[in-house]
Design a protein around this motif. Structure first.
Motif, PDB file in Angstrom:
ATOM      1  N   UNK A 119       0.885  -1.196   0.001  1.00  0.00           N
ATOM      2  CA  UNK A 119       0.041  -0.158   0.161  1.00  0.00           C
ATOM      3  C   UNK A 119       0.899   1.151  -0.035  1.00  0.00           C
ATOM      4  N   UNK A 120       2.146   1.130   0.294  1.00  0.00           N
ATOM      5  CA  UNK A 120       3.216   2.171   0.016  1.00  0.00           C
ATOM      6  C   UNK A 120       2.631   3.474   0.998  1.00  0.00           C
ATOM      7  N   UNK A 121       2.306   3.186   2.368  1.00  0.00           N
ATOM      8  CA  UNK A 121       1.994   4.142   3.171  1.00  0.00           C
ATOM      9  C   UNK A 121       0.898   5.053   2.938  1.00  0.00           C
ATOM     10  N   UNK A 122      -0.255   4.268   2.275  1.00  0.00           N
ATOM     11  CA  UNK A 122      -1.606   4.972   1.785  1.00  0.00           C
ATOM     12  C   UNK A 122      -2.559   4.110   2.221  1.00  0.00           C
TER      13      UNK A 122
ATOM     14  N   UNK B  11      -7.253   6.469   8.955  1.00  0.00           N
ATOM     15  CA  UNK B  11      -7.088   7.491   9.997  1.00  0.00           C
ATOM     16  C   UNK B  11      -8.167   7.395  11.129  1.00  0.00           C
ATOM     17  N   UNK B  12      -7.833   7.581  12.267  1.00  0.00           N
ATOM     18  CA  UNK B  12      -8.796   7.382  13.370  1.00  0.00           C
ATOM     19  C   UNK B  12      -9.359   6.089  13.686  1.00  0.00           C
ATOM     20  N   UNK B  13      -8.377   5.158  13.362  1.00  0.00           N
ATOM     21  CA  UNK B  13      -9.078   3.566  13.874  1.00  0.00           C
ATOM     22  C   UNK B  13      -8.850   3.415  15.245  1.00  0.00           C
TER      23      UNK B  13
ATOM     24  N   UNK C  14       4.186   3.149   6.892  1.00  0.00           N
ATOM     25  CA  UNK C  14       2.784   3.957   7.257  1.00  0.00           C
ATOM     26  C   UNK C  14       3.215   4.824   8.346  1.00  0.00           C
ATOM     27  N   UNK C  15       2.826   6.001   8.119  1.00  0.00           N
ATOM     28  CA  UNK C  15       3.273   7.377   9.406  1.00  0.00           C
ATOM     29  C   UNK C  15       2.359   6.966  10.596  1.00  0.00           C
ATOM     30  N   UNK C  16       3.041   6.459  11.442  1.00  0.00           N
ATOM     31  CA  UNK C  16       2.277   6.173  12.442  1.00  0.00           C
ATOM     32  C   UNK C  16       1.610   7.399  13.189  1.00  0.00           C
ATOM     33  N   UNK C  17       1.700   8.565  13.021  1.00  0.00           N
ATOM     34  CA  UNK C  17       1.268   9.608  13.426  1.00  0.00           C
ATOM     35  C   UNK C  17      -0.207   9.981  12.919  1.00  0.00           C
ATOM     36  N   UNK C  18      -0.004   9.688  11.667  1.00  0.00           N
ATOM     37  CA  UNK C  18      -1.470   9.754  10.836  1.00  0.00           C
ATOM     38  C   UNK C  18      -2.386   8.530  11.036  1.00  0.00           C
TER      39      UNK C  18
END
Ligand code: FA5
Ligand code: MG
Length: 345
Positions: free
Chosen positions: A182-185, A220-222, A300-304
């Motif tokens: 998924x390449x971070x998306x 996001x927001x899971x 994946x950006x763990x902040x997002x």
């Protein structure tokens, strides 16, 4: 001579009408009309006749021959028709007879459970993913926050093939593989059924080869409540509203926090027996919120992004659902066992 011919005709036609089958009829043809037959014999005497009588007698002989021939032909047609009728009568199909049942195979109970769970999750928007059974150490452990010397590797005794490859001990490596793709998306929403292998000792609820279904949601927001709600829907749908479920804090290196889910024992209803090892509960799955390290390692950006994951034991679920007392029944291919799952469609 004239009389003799008439006599022959009557005699032959009489025999023809009495003949009972094609062979008899053919014998009559040969004996009356053949070269050695009585008509030929009579005609041999024509030389003795006068010139006026001869053509008359010839014509009569032909008439007799024709009469016999057509008599035979007619009878032949008759006999042939009768033979066809007889054959048809003998081959009549009694459509009122009940049919013989056709024995069909049926789906293995584990296949049925997998399909049922797949349908349930597909209905919630998941797609089905797959991964290899012979897996890289990297995906099975390292990418899941289990570096080489991590003590938690002992939780799952493994069958190694080389230092870097093993038979996967869980379906969780498919999480890492999917996230990588998924390449971070986000969002990611998959389930992944498959075989896994562990050096566990076989007993009523453990097997060295069994099946898991992994689930992974990243977006996001899971939140933890999303995980809880999802697992509750799943458990109620599969086991019925009245079966008790409990979530118990647990530990997995790739989730934080982690929980394990137990279902009340189908045999004793929670009192404690040999199947649930006197606990009253049977563990069906491990789950938790995807560890930030795991998100980061797979790009994946763990902040997002945040996510949840779960891994359920298919045999355990089948045991609970069908009341099967020993996991080994699923692998011994005893038709007496398998026939209990016959679906009549
Ligand atoms: C795992 O394998 C984790 N990968 C699950 C997970 C996935 C946690 C994603 C967090 C996030 P565990 O080792 O507890 O966890 O196995 C999961 C399920 O597999 C168990 O609940 C049980 O139902 C089943 N299971 C485990 N070992 C066996 C065995 N030897 N035989 C049959 N079923 C087993
Ligand atoms: Mg466990």
């Amino acid at each position: 001579m004239q009389e003799r011919l008439k006599e022959l005709q009557t005699e032959a036609l009489e025999k023809v009408s009495q003949s009972a089958n094609l062979k008899e009829l053919n014998d009559i043809r040969v004996s009356y009309l053949g070269k050695k037959g009585p008509i030929t014999e009579v005609l041999k005497g024509m030389g003795k006749l006068s010139a006026e009588e001869r053509p008359m007698m010839g014509a009569l002989a032909n008439e007799v021959r024709d009469a016999i021939t057509s008599g035979i032909e007619e009878k032949q047609k008759h006999l042939e028709e009768a033979a066809v009728h007889e054959k048809l009568a003998a081959e009549t199909i009694d459509v009122t007879l009940p049919g013989r049942p056709v024995k069909t195979g049926n789906h293995h109970p584990l296949t049925r459970i997998i399909e049922e769970i797949e349908d349930l999750f597909i209905g919630m928007g998941y797609t089905v993913a797959e991964g290899p059974e012979v897996e890289k150490d990297y995906y099975n452990f390292e990418a899941l926050n289990l570096p080489k010397d991590h003590p938690a590797r002992d939780m799952q005794d493994s069958f190694y093939i080389t230092e870097e490859t093993l038979l996967r001990t869980q379906t969780s490596p498919v999480q890492a593989r999917t996230m990588e793709k998924h390449d971070g998306k986000g969002p990611v929403k998959i389930i992944c059924p498959g075989k896994v292998f562990r050096r566990d000792n076989d007993d009523a609820t453990h097997s060295h080869q069994f099946m898991q279904i992994e689930g992974l949601v990243v977006g996001e927001n899971i939140r933890m409540t999303d995980l809880k709600g999802t697992l509750e829907v799943f458990a109620k749908k599969l086991f019925g509203e009245d079966r008790e479920i409990r979530m118990r804090p647990s530990f997995f290196p790739f989730t934080e926090p982690s929980v394990e889910v137990d279902v009340s024992c189908f045999k004793c209803g929670g009192k404690g027996c040999n199947i649930c090892k006197k606990t009253g509960w049977i563990e069906i799955l491990g789950s938790g919120m995807v560890h930030p390290n795991v998100l980061e390692m797979s790009g994946f950006d763990s902040k997002k992004y945040s996510g949840f994951a779960f891994g359920m034991g298919v045999e355990r679920i089948a045991m609970l659902k069908y009341g099967v007392e020993d996991i080994r029944h699923f692998y011994t291919n005893d038709v007496r066992f398998l026939n209990n799952f016959q679906v009549h469609e």
